[in-house]
Design a protein around this motif. Structure first.
Motif, PDB file in Angstrom:
ATOM      1  N   VAL A  37       0.778  -0.942  -0.114  1.00 42.28           N
ATOM      2  CA  VAL A  37      -0.170  -0.063  -0.121  1.00 42.28           C
ATOM      3  C   VAL A  37       0.922   1.199  -0.063  1.00 42.28           C
ATOM      4  O   VAL A  37       1.693   1.438   0.687  1.00 42.28           O
ATOM      5  CB  VAL A  37      -0.834   0.036   1.255  1.00 42.28           C
ATOM      6  N   LEU A  38       0.565   2.307  -0.809  1.00 38.73           N
ATOM      7  CA  LEU A  38       1.191   3.542  -1.221  1.00 38.73           C
ATOM      8  C   LEU A  38       0.720   4.470  -0.148  1.00 38.73           C
ATOM      9  O   LEU A  38      -0.710   4.843  -0.364  1.00 38.73           O
ATOM     10  CB  LEU A  38       1.216   4.013  -2.493  1.00 38.73           C
ATOM     11  N   THR A  39       1.379   5.086   0.914  1.00 40.46           N
ATOM     12  CA  THR A  39       0.630   5.494   1.826  1.00 40.46           C
ATOM     13  C   THR A  39       0.648   7.032   1.522  1.00 40.46           C
ATOM     14  O   THR A  39      -0.005   8.108   2.065  1.00 40.46           O
ATOM     15  CB  THR A  39       1.096   5.213   3.344  1.00 40.46           C
ATOM     16  N   HIS A  40       1.923   7.426   1.030  1.00 44.40           N
ATOM     17  CA  HIS A  40       2.021   8.828   0.993  1.00 44.40           C
ATOM     18  C   HIS A  40       2.939   9.227  -0.253  1.00 44.40           C
ATOM     19  O   HIS A  40       3.723   8.334  -0.861  1.00 44.40           O
ATOM     20  CB  HIS A  40       3.110   9.457   2.137  1.00 44.40           C
ATOM     21  N   PHE A  41       2.577  10.265  -1.015  1.00 45.39           N
ATOM     22  CA  PHE A  41       3.255  10.849  -2.419  1.00 45.39           C
ATOM     23  C   PHE A  41       3.486  12.307  -2.155  1.00 45.39           C
ATOM     24  O   PHE A  41       2.698  12.966  -2.003  1.00 45.39           O
ATOM     25  CB  PHE A  41       2.262  10.366  -3.440  1.00 45.39           C
ATOM     26  N   TYR A  42       4.904  12.698  -2.152  1.00 45.96           N
ATOM     27  CA  TYR A  42       5.076  13.914  -2.053  1.00 45.96           C
ATOM     28  C   TYR A  42       5.899  14.576  -3.420  1.00 45.96           C
ATOM     29  O   TYR A  42       6.563  13.554  -3.975  1.00 45.96           O
ATOM     30  CB  TYR A  42       6.375  13.964  -1.085  1.00 45.96           C
ATOM     31  N   SER A  43       5.570  15.529  -3.880  1.00 47.26           N
ATOM     32  CA  SER A  43       6.423  16.109  -5.145  1.00 47.26           C
ATOM     33  C   SER A  43       6.952  17.678  -4.670  1.00 47.26           C
ATOM     34  O   SER A  43       6.092  18.291  -4.106  1.00 47.26           O
ATOM     35  CB  SER A  43       5.367  16.031  -6.388  1.00 47.26           C
ATOM     36  N   SER A  44       7.999  17.935  -5.257  1.00 49.11           N
ATOM     37  CA  SER A  44       8.628  19.141  -5.398  1.00 49.11           C
ATOM     38  C   SER A  44       9.319  19.594  -6.732  1.00 49.11           C
ATOM     39  O   SER A  44       9.871  18.818  -7.094  1.00 49.11           O
ATOM     40  CB  SER A  44       9.598  19.460  -4.032  1.00 49.11           C
ATOM     41  N   GLU A  79       9.907  19.739 -14.161  1.00 53.06           N
ATOM     42  CA  GLU A  79      10.908  18.947 -13.589  1.00 53.06           C
ATOM     43  C   GLU A  79      10.427  18.877 -12.048  1.00 53.06           C
ATOM     44  O   GLU A  79      10.591  19.809 -11.531  1.00 53.06           O
ATOM     45  CB  GLU A  79      12.344  19.180 -13.903  1.00 53.06           C
ATOM     46  N   TYR A  80      10.034  17.797 -11.751  1.00 49.04           N
ATOM     47  CA  TYR A  80       9.719  17.496 -10.207  1.00 49.04           C
ATOM     48  C   TYR A  80      10.407  16.273  -9.540  1.00 49.04           C
ATOM     49  O   TYR A  80      10.567  15.220 -10.228  1.00 49.04           O
ATOM     50  CB  TYR A  80       8.181  17.186 -10.190  1.00 49.04           C
ATOM     51  N   ASP A  81      10.768  16.336  -8.516  1.00 51.90           N
ATOM     52  CA  ASP A  81      11.235  15.111  -7.557  1.00 51.90           C
ATOM     53  C   ASP A  81       9.987  14.620  -6.900  1.00 51.90           C
ATOM     54  O   ASP A  81       9.047  15.332  -6.711  1.00 51.90           O
ATOM     55  CB  ASP A  81      12.273  15.642  -6.548  1.00 51.90           C
ATOM     56  N   MET A  82       9.806  13.402  -6.917  1.00 51.98           N
ATOM     57  CA  MET A  82       8.962  12.694  -6.458  1.00 51.98           C
ATOM     58  C   MET A  82       9.298  11.575  -5.253  1.00 51.98           C
ATOM     59  O   MET A  82      10.345  11.135  -5.199  1.00 51.98           O
ATOM     60  CB  MET A  82       7.903  11.869  -7.324  1.00 51.98           C
ATOM     61  N   ARG A  83       8.433  11.489  -4.249  1.00 53.43           N
ATOM     62  CA  ARG A  83       8.901  10.613  -3.179  1.00 53.43           C
ATOM     63  C   ARG A  83       7.640   9.855  -2.967  1.00 53.43           C
ATOM     64  O   ARG A  83       6.534  10.469  -2.469  1.00 53.43           O
ATOM     65  CB  ARG A  83       8.967  11.442  -1.876  1.00 53.43           C
ATOM     66  N   PHE A  84       8.040   8.433  -2.605  1.00 55.78           N
ATOM     67  CA  PHE A  84       6.812   7.777  -2.513  1.00 55.78           C
ATOM     68  C   PHE A  84       7.026   6.894  -1.197  1.00 55.78           C
ATOM     69  O   PHE A  84       8.256   6.397  -0.982  1.00 55.78           O
ATOM     70  CB  PHE A  84       6.666   6.338  -3.592  1.00 55.78           C
ATOM     71  N   THR A  95      10.726   5.310  -1.750  1.00 55.79           N
ATOM     72  CA  THR A  95      11.522   5.632  -3.087  1.00 55.79           C
ATOM     73  C   THR A  95      11.494   7.025  -3.866  1.00 55.79           C
ATOM     74  O   THR A  95      10.361   7.719  -3.452  1.00 55.79           O
ATOM     75  CB  THR A  95      10.702   4.650  -4.285  1.00 55.79           C
ATOM     76  N   THR A  96      12.452   7.583  -4.365  1.00 57.46           N
ATOM     77  CA  THR A  96      12.284   8.642  -5.019  1.00 57.46           C
ATOM     78  C   THR A  96      12.890   8.729  -6.568  1.00 57.46           C
ATOM     79  O   THR A  96      13.318   7.864  -6.916  1.00 57.46           O
ATOM     80  CB  THR A  96      13.220   9.690  -4.285  1.00 57.46           C
ATOM     81  N   ASP A  97      12.391   9.791  -7.133  1.00 54.89           N
ATOM     82  CA  ASP A  97      12.473   9.527  -8.719  1.00 54.89           C
ATOM     83  C   ASP A  97      12.347  11.236  -9.011  1.00 54.89           C
ATOM     84  O   ASP A  97      11.648  11.983  -8.377  1.00 54.89           O
ATOM     85  CB  ASP A  97      11.380   8.769  -9.208  1.00 54.89           C
ATOM     86  N   THR A  98      12.800  11.591 -10.071  1.00 57.40           N
ATOM     87  CA  THR A  98      12.504  12.633 -10.919  1.00 57.40           C
ATOM     88  C   THR A  98      12.187  12.546 -12.282  1.00 57.40           C
ATOM     89  O   THR A  98      12.584  11.581 -12.854  1.00 57.40           O
ATOM     90  CB  THR A  98      13.939  13.354 -10.799  1.00 57.40           C
ATOM     91  N   GLN A  99      11.014  13.292 -12.531  1.00 57.45           N
ATOM     92  CA  GLN A  99      10.408  13.161 -13.755  1.00 57.45           C
ATOM     93  C   GLN A  99       9.970  14.410 -14.438  1.00 57.45           C
ATOM     94  O   GLN A  99       9.660  15.540 -13.522  1.00 57.45           O
ATOM     95  CB  GLN A  99       8.945  12.239 -13.765  1.00 57.45           C
TER      96      GLN A  99
END
Length: 111
Positions: A37-44, A79-84, A95-99
């Motif tokens: 289960v993915l509980t939090h998603f952040y983007s900046s 361009e955003y960084d994402m954190r899951f 997990t983090t990623d940039t897209q």
């Protein structure tokens, strides 16, 4: 009559200048391709030092589910960084990623 033409030309120029200054919302489909289960998603935006608010709020994304994400932060960046983040009992680490979210139609988080 001359003043009204000038006014209309000036108003039209202001509308044209204001148009490109408006930021568009970034919309994409987020799919949870994991078994957790993915509980939090952040983007900046890239380069911002702190994570912004959790996009999910009180929601979670169960395995196999897809949700439409809208980032309406008023910025004109792509361009955003994402954190899951996953549940505590999950075997998955944060997990983090940039897209480039302007070009992204769908994003699947996998194990």
């Amino acid at each position: 009559m001359h003043k009204s033409k000038y006014f209309m030309s000036a108003a039209a120029a202001l509308v044209m200048l204001a148009g490109p200054a408006c930021a568009e919302d970034l919309v994409f489909q987020l799919k949870n391709g994991t078994k957790s289960v993915l509980t939090h998603f952040y983007s900046s935006p890239v380069g911002v030092e702190k994570w912004e608010d959790d996009v999910f709020g009180d929601q979670v994304l169960n395995p196999g589910e897809t949700i439409e994400i809208t980032i309406a932060d008023g910025r004109r960046v792509c361009e955003y960084d994402m954190r899951f983040e996953f549940t505590e009992d999950s075997d998955l680490d944060t997990t983090t990623d940039t897209q480039n979210l302007c070009e992204l139609g769908e994003y699947t988080i996998d194990e």
